[in-house]
Enzyme design. Structure first.
Site, PDB file in Angstrom:
ATOM      1  N   PRO A  10       8.665  -5.289 -14.056  1.00 40.94           N
ATOM      2  CA  PRO A  10       8.573  -5.697 -15.457  1.00 40.94           C
ATOM      3  C   PRO A  10       7.231  -5.389 -16.102  1.00 40.94           C
ATOM      4  O   PRO A  10       6.177  -5.478 -15.469  1.00 40.94           O
ATOM      5  CB  PRO A  10       8.810  -7.208 -15.411  1.00 40.94           C
ATOM      6  CG  PRO A  10       8.557  -7.607 -14.004  1.00 40.94           C
ATOM      7  CD  PRO A  10       8.917  -6.423 -13.161  1.00 40.94           C
ATOM      8  N   ASN A  11       7.339  -5.024 -17.379  1.00 35.37           N
ATOM      9  CA  ASN A  11       6.202  -4.758 -18.278  1.00 35.37           C
ATOM     10  C   ASN A  11       5.499  -3.432 -17.998  1.00 35.37           C
ATOM     11  O   ASN A  11       4.647  -3.021 -18.784  1.00 35.37           O
ATOM     12  CB  ASN A  11       5.187  -5.918 -18.250  1.00 35.37           C
ATOM     13  CG  ASN A  11       5.839  -7.224 -18.662  1.00 35.37           C
ATOM     14  OD1 ASN A  11       6.433  -7.295 -19.733  1.00 35.37           O
ATOM     15  ND2 ASN A  11       5.779  -8.244 -17.816  1.00 35.37           N
ATOM     16  N   ARG A  18      -0.348  -1.797 -22.664  1.00 32.43           N
ATOM     17  CA  ARG A  18      -0.467  -3.180 -22.232  1.00 32.43           C
ATOM     18  C   ARG A  18      -1.827  -3.425 -21.580  1.00 32.43           C
ATOM     19  O   ARG A  18      -2.172  -2.757 -20.597  1.00 32.43           O
ATOM     20  CB  ARG A  18       0.648  -3.416 -21.202  1.00 32.43           C
ATOM     21  CG  ARG A  18       0.504  -4.633 -20.370  1.00 32.43           C
ATOM     22  CD  ARG A  18       1.366  -4.502 -19.109  1.00 32.43           C
ATOM     23  NE  ARG A  18       1.398  -5.766 -18.425  1.00 32.43           N
ATOM     24  CZ  ARG A  18       1.701  -5.917 -17.150  1.00 32.43           C
ATOM     25  NH1 ARG A  18       2.034  -4.867 -16.425  1.00 32.43           N
ATOM     26  NH2 ARG A  18       1.691  -7.104 -16.608  1.00 32.43           N
ATOM     27  N   TYR A  23      -5.134  -2.298 -17.052  1.00 31.29           N
ATOM     28  CA  TYR A  23      -4.209  -1.313 -16.487  1.00 31.29           C
ATOM     29  C   TYR A  23      -4.479   0.131 -16.932  1.00 31.29           C
ATOM     30  O   TYR A  23      -3.799   1.042 -16.475  1.00 31.29           O
ATOM     31  CB  TYR A  23      -2.765  -1.706 -16.825  1.00 31.29           C
ATOM     32  CG  TYR A  23      -2.381  -3.062 -16.264  1.00 31.29           C
ATOM     33  CD1 TYR A  23      -2.297  -3.263 -14.889  1.00 31.29           C
ATOM     34  CD2 TYR A  23      -2.153  -4.149 -17.100  1.00 31.29           C
ATOM     35  CE1 TYR A  23      -1.980  -4.501 -14.361  1.00 31.29           C
ATOM     36  CE2 TYR A  23      -1.823  -5.400 -16.586  1.00 31.29           C
ATOM     37  CZ  TYR A  23      -1.742  -5.570 -15.212  1.00 31.29           C
ATOM     38  OH  TYR A  23      -1.428  -6.802 -14.695  1.00 31.29           O
ATOM     39  N   ASN A  73       5.787  -0.747  -7.275  1.00 29.80           N
ATOM     40  CA  ASN A  73       4.915  -1.693  -7.975  1.00 29.80           C
ATOM     41  C   ASN A  73       5.848  -2.724  -8.611  1.00 29.80           C
ATOM     42  O   ASN A  73       6.414  -2.475  -9.678  1.00 29.80           O
ATOM     43  CB  ASN A  73       4.074  -0.997  -9.048  1.00 29.80           C
ATOM     44  CG  ASN A  73       3.142  -1.987  -9.728  1.00 29.80           C
ATOM     45  OD1 ASN A  73       3.275  -3.206  -9.568  1.00 29.80           O
ATOM     46  ND2 ASN A  73       2.190  -1.476 -10.487  1.00 29.80           N
ATOM     47  N   ALA A  76       5.067  -8.497 -11.826  1.00 34.51           N
ATOM     48  CA  ALA A  76       4.990  -9.937 -11.555  1.00 34.51           C
ATOM     49  C   ALA A  76       6.035 -10.399 -10.530  1.00 34.51           C
ATOM     50  O   ALA A  76       5.855 -11.461  -9.904  1.00 34.51           O
ATOM     51  CB  ALA A  76       5.151 -10.715 -12.861  1.00 34.51           C
ATOM     52  N   HIS A  79       5.045 -11.589  -6.949  1.00 42.08           N
ATOM     53  CA  HIS A  79       4.572 -12.932  -6.619  1.00 42.08           C
ATOM     54  C   HIS A  79       5.692 -13.972  -6.625  1.00 42.08           C
ATOM     55  O   HIS A  79       5.442 -15.139  -6.324  1.00 42.08           O
ATOM     56  CB  HIS A  79       3.481 -13.349  -7.619  1.00 42.08           C
ATOM     57  CG  HIS A  79       2.530 -12.237  -7.943  1.00 42.08           C
ATOM     58  ND1 HIS A  79       1.713 -11.663  -6.986  1.00 42.08           N
ATOM     59  CD2 HIS A  79       2.280 -11.546  -9.104  1.00 42.08           C
ATOM     60  CE1 HIS A  79       1.003 -10.690  -7.560  1.00 42.08           C
ATOM     61  NE2 HIS A  79       1.339 -10.598  -8.829  1.00 42.08           N
ATOM     62  N   ASP A  86      14.058  -9.442   0.187  1.00 41.76           N
ATOM     63  CA  ASP A  86      15.274  -9.358   1.008  1.00 41.76           C
ATOM     64  C   ASP A  86      15.921  -7.977   0.884  1.00 41.76           C
ATOM     65  O   ASP A  86      16.387  -7.409   1.879  1.00 41.76           O
ATOM     66  CB  ASP A  86      16.283 -10.430   0.591  1.00 41.76           C
ATOM     67  CG  ASP A  86      15.945 -11.811   1.129  1.00 41.76           C
ATOM     68  OD1 ASP A  86      15.014 -11.926   1.956  1.00 41.76           O
ATOM     69  OD2 ASP A  86      16.613 -12.786   0.718  1.00 41.76           O
ATOM     70  N   GLU A  97       3.592  -0.674  -1.084  1.00 46.29           N
ATOM     71  CA  GLU A  97       3.410  -1.537  -2.264  1.00 46.29           C
ATOM     72  C   GLU A  97       2.128  -1.130  -2.994  1.00 46.29           C
ATOM     73  O   GLU A  97       1.084  -0.973  -2.360  1.00 46.29           O
ATOM     74  CB  GLU A  97       3.305  -2.988  -1.775  1.00 46.29           C
ATOM     75  CG  GLU A  97       3.024  -4.002  -2.861  1.00 46.29           C
ATOM     76  CD  GLU A  97       2.876  -5.419  -2.278  1.00 46.29           C
ATOM     77  OE1 GLU A  97       3.197  -5.633  -1.082  1.00 46.29           O
ATOM     78  OE2 GLU A  97       2.418  -6.298  -3.024  1.00 46.29           O
ATOM     79  N   HIS A  99      -0.419  -1.825  -6.452  1.00 42.57           N
ATOM     80  CA  HIS A  99      -0.843  -2.550  -7.656  1.00 42.57           C
ATOM     81  C   HIS A  99      -1.974  -1.765  -8.298  1.00 42.57           C
ATOM     82  O   HIS A  99      -2.943  -1.398  -7.609  1.00 42.57           O
ATOM     83  CB  HIS A  99      -1.299  -3.971  -7.317  1.00 42.57           C
ATOM     84  CG  HIS A  99      -0.204  -4.741  -6.678  1.00 42.57           C
ATOM     85  ND1 HIS A  99       0.862  -5.217  -7.407  1.00 42.57           N
ATOM     86  CD2 HIS A  99       0.040  -5.037  -5.386  1.00 42.57           C
ATOM     87  CE1 HIS A  99       1.708  -5.801  -6.570  1.00 42.57           C
ATOM     88  NE2 HIS A  99       1.235  -5.705  -5.341  1.00 42.57           N
ATOM     89  N   ILE A 100      -1.842  -1.549  -9.581  1.00 49.11           N
ATOM     90  CA  ILE A 100      -2.862  -0.792 -10.317  1.00 49.11           C
ATOM     91  C   ILE A 100      -4.176  -1.564 -10.310  1.00 49.11           C
ATOM     92  O   ILE A 100      -5.244  -1.009 -10.083  1.00 49.11           O
ATOM     93  CB  ILE A 100      -2.365  -0.546 -11.760  1.00 49.11           C
ATOM     94  CG1 ILE A 100      -1.090   0.310 -11.728  1.00 49.11           C
ATOM     95  CG2 ILE A 100      -3.459   0.097 -12.608  1.00 49.11           C
ATOM     96  CD1 ILE A 100      -0.329   0.338 -13.044  1.00 49.11           C
ATOM     97  N   SER A 101      -4.085  -2.863 -10.550  1.00 48.26           N
ATOM     98  CA  SER A 101      -5.283  -3.712 -10.601  1.00 48.26           C
ATOM     99  C   SER A 101      -5.589  -4.275  -9.219  1.00 48.26           C
ATOM    100  O   SER A 101      -4.729  -4.281  -8.329  1.00 48.26           O
ATOM    101  CB  SER A 101      -5.078  -4.844 -11.610  1.00 48.26           C
ATOM    102  OG  SER A 101      -4.049  -5.716 -11.159  1.00 48.26           O
ATOM    103  N   ARG A 106      -8.184 -11.372  -9.136  1.00 52.93           N
ATOM    104  CA  ARG A 106      -7.617 -11.983 -10.335  1.00 52.93           C
ATOM    105  C   ARG A 106      -7.139 -13.416 -10.034  1.00 52.93           C
ATOM    106  O   ARG A 106      -7.566 -14.013  -9.059  1.00 52.93           O
ATOM    107  CB  ARG A 106      -6.496 -11.077 -10.878  1.00 52.93           C
ATOM    108  CG  ARG A 106      -7.017  -9.684 -11.253  1.00 52.93           C
ATOM    109  CD  ARG A 106      -5.920  -8.784 -11.793  1.00 52.93           C
ATOM    110  NE  ARG A 106      -5.376  -9.311 -13.048  1.00 52.93           N
ATOM    111  CZ  ARG A 106      -4.257  -8.857 -13.610  1.00 52.93           C
ATOM    112  NH1 ARG A 106      -3.576  -7.868 -13.044  1.00 52.93           N
ATOM    113  NH2 ARG A 106      -3.820  -9.389 -14.745  1.00 52.93           N
ATOM    114  N   ARG A 110      -1.750 -14.421  -8.154  1.00 46.62           N
ATOM    115  CA  ARG A 110      -1.512 -13.003  -7.855  1.00 46.62           C
ATOM    116  C   ARG A 110      -1.919 -12.635  -6.422  1.00 46.62           C
ATOM    117  O   ARG A 110      -1.762 -11.494  -5.999  1.00 46.62           O
ATOM    118  CB  ARG A 110      -2.291 -12.104  -8.837  1.00 46.62           C
ATOM    119  CG  ARG A 110      -1.835 -12.229 -10.263  1.00 46.62           C
ATOM    120  CD  ARG A 110      -2.523 -11.228 -11.173  1.00 46.62           C
ATOM    121  NE  ARG A 110      -2.518 -11.702 -12.548  1.00 46.62           N
ATOM    122  CZ  ARG A 110      -1.513 -11.518 -13.410  1.00 46.62           C
ATOM    123  NH1 ARG A 110      -0.437 -10.848 -13.058  1.00 46.62           N
ATOM    124  NH2 ARG A 110      -1.586 -12.000 -14.643  1.00 46.62           N
TER     125      ARG A 110
END
Ligand code: DQA
Length: 144
Positions: A10-11, A18, A23, A73, A76, A79, A86, A97, A99-101, A106, A110
């Site tokens: 999402p997002n 954003r 990001y 990625n 959210a 988390h 699953d 996996e 994550h950009i950040s 943070r 997170r």
């Protein structure tokens, strides 16, 4: 041709617009271009993004028969989503996996990832380069 699935949660459709201070200014199209360039010969990437948890789960199920690895990625959902974890546990090839950040720098919420309980590698804080590193890792693992 072996296919690597690049999955985005999402997002991430708003990447570039954003919170660019977190990001960056590059977009999902840039992610796709970087990932395609990172592939070894004989590999290709397919990029998908959804704001809906169930759609991401469906793509993971479909990927079981058609792909040699997933770079994910989960946004959210990282988390919160036992269901995505699953689904990834039904998937045998490598999962990386991304994550950009740098999520560990943070908010505390997170710092925990359900997806990390399944992932074969985790990259955080490398910006978009993390996706390309994930692709290179999957090419390596799928060729071994
Ligand atoms: C993110 C980090 C998550 O905590 C956040 O919810 C995102 C993006 C990242 O790429 O840094 O949507 O996965």
């Amino acid at each position: 041709m072996k296919t690597i699935l690049i999955l985005n949660g999402p997002n991430l459709n708003l990447l570039g617009k954003r919170q660019p201070h977190i990001y960056g200014h590059e977009t999902l199209e840039d992610v796709e271009r970087l990932c395609a360039a990172a592939c070894d010969e004989g590999f290709e990437v397919r990029l998908e993004q959804s704001n809906h948890e169930g759609r991401i789960i469906d793509w993971i199920h479909e990927a079981r028969e058609t792909t040699c690895g997933i770079v994910i990625n989960p946004g959210a959902f990282t988390h919160t989503s036992v269901a995505i974890m699953d689904a990834l546990n039904t998937y045998e090839p490598p999962v990386i996996e991304v994550h950009i950040s740098q999520v560990h720098k943070r908010e505390a919420f997170r710092h925990h990832s359900y997806v990390s309980l399944r992932a074969d590698g985790v990259i955080a804080g490398f910006g978009l380069d993390g996706y390309a590193a994930g692709v290179r890792r999957i090419c390596r693992l799928a060729s071994a």
